[in-house]
Design a protein around this motif. Structure first.
Motif, short mmCIF file in Angstrom:
data_model
loop_
_atom_site.label_atom_id
_atom_site.label_comp_id
_atom_site.label_asym_id
_atom_site.label_seq_id
_atom_site.Cartn_x
_atom_site.Cartn_y
_atom_site.Cartn_z
N ILE A 179 0.82 -1.20 0.00
CA ILE A 179 0.00 0.00 0.00
C ILE A 179 0.87 1.26 0.00
N MET A 180 0.43 2.24 -0.79
CA MET A 180 1.11 3.53 -0.93
C MET A 180 2.47 3.43 -1.62
N ALA A 181 2.73 2.34 -2.31
CA ALA A 181 3.97 2.24 -3.08
C ALA A 181 3.97 3.32 -4.17
N PRO A 182 5.05 4.07 -4.32
CA PRO A 182 5.08 5.08 -5.37
C PRO A 182 5.05 4.45 -6.76
N VAL A 183 4.50 5.16 -7.70
CA VAL A 183 4.36 4.64 -9.06
C VAL A 183 5.72 4.22 -9.61
N ALA A 184 6.75 5.00 -9.32
CA ALA A 184 8.07 4.69 -9.85
C ALA A 184 8.61 3.35 -9.34
N ALA A 205 -6.38 14.08 -10.68
CA ALA A 205 -6.28 14.21 -12.13
C ALA A 205 -4.91 13.81 -12.66
N ASP A 206 -3.87 13.92 -11.82
CA ASP A 206 -2.52 13.64 -12.29
C ASP A 206 -2.10 12.18 -12.13
N GLY A 207 -2.91 11.40 -11.44
CA GLY A 207 -2.52 10.02 -11.19
C GLY A 207 -2.76 9.14 -12.40
N PRO A 208 -1.93 8.11 -12.62
CA PRO A 208 -2.14 7.19 -13.74
C PRO A 208 -3.42 6.39 -13.55
N GLY A 209 -4.11 6.12 -14.65
CA GLY A 209 -5.33 5.33 -14.60
C GLY A 209 -5.05 3.85 -14.49
N PRO A 210 -6.11 3.03 -14.37
CA PRO A 210 -5.91 1.58 -14.21
C PRO A 210 -5.09 0.94 -15.31
#
Length: 243
Positions: A179-184, A205-210
């Motif tokens: 949980i809460m792992a950064p996208v990178a 709005a800035d987060g990547p979608g599924p």
């Protein structure tokens, strides 16, 4: 109410063999009405958020009595035909066999169990032993999503995250949830972790979608309490308009 073996098998199958750009998206209902709304929208399964249910019941996150949490989860599972997985936080101090029984009585087919307590990471091997007892008692009737809290209650070290995940998979978990792992960090986690990977999606709005998260390694997407919080914000706006 009790869990259907067919529904449990169907839920497990939803995690397997998925295309990389098509992760399993599981909205998080906080009551029966929201569960019906998500099921009627066509989602194949649902995953309750403990924080969202806590808010709906008037508690702070982490302070819902176990009996009230199980009762709320049972109402959600009873309201829909699709499989439901329940966030049962750290297990409420309940022995593994009893925890399995209570989940089955509530009618759910999966659960999240955290590897921290009161903001402190548990010993990973002791926690893996607990999960192994849980999975043995579940005997395939409950799909375990083992939460790894290194990014919220640890230093986010990727190596330690992968090590914990490996212990939990070996114990019988069907999916792991850093949980809460950064996208990178997702490609590294995907490369190091066997089996399905649950990722928390952000609704900003800035987060990547599924689909984008799937491309980075996510097998399964959940939202925590974000949907409940958006609904509450909408209710506040409605209330302000009524005034």
């Amino acid at each position: 109410m009790s869990t259907s073996p067919d529904k449990a098998r169907a839920f497990r199958a939803l995690h397997l063999g998925r295309p990389q750009d098509d992760p399993l998206v599981l909205p998080g209902p906080w009551d029966a009405a929201s569960a019906r709304a998500f099921a009627e929208a066509g989602f194949p399964a649902l995953a309750t958020p403990s924080a969202g249910i806590a808010a709906a019941l008037g508690y702070e996150d982490g302070h819902t009595p176990a009996d009230e949490m199980f009762a709320a989860v049972a109402r959600i599972a009873r309201a829909v035909d699709v499989p439901v997985s329940a966030d049962v936080e750290g297990g409420y101090g309940i022995a593994p066999k009893e925890l399995v029984e209570r989940l089955l009585e509530a009618g759910v087919v999966g659960c999240n169990i955290e590897d921290s307590a009161e903001g402190v990471l548990k010993d990973p091997r002791e926690h893996a032993d607990y999960l192994a007892e849980f999975c043995a008692a579940a005997a395939g009737r409950i799909f375990l999503n083992a939460r790894v809290d290194t990014f919220v209650h640890g230093d986010g070290d990727l190596g330690r995250t992968v090590e914990r995940a490996a212990l939990y998979i070996a114990a019988g978990a069907g999916c792991v949830y850093p949980i809460m792992a950064p996208v990178a960090a997702l490609p590294v986690l995907r490369a190091g972790i066997e089996g399905p990977l649950n990722v928390l999606a952000r609704l900003d709005a800035d987060g990547p979608g599924p689909a984008a998260l799937g491309g980075l390694g996510a097998t399964r997407i959940t939202f925590g309490p974000q949907l409940q919080r958006r609904a509450t914000a909408a209710a506040r706006d409605l209330a302000a308009g009524l005034r």
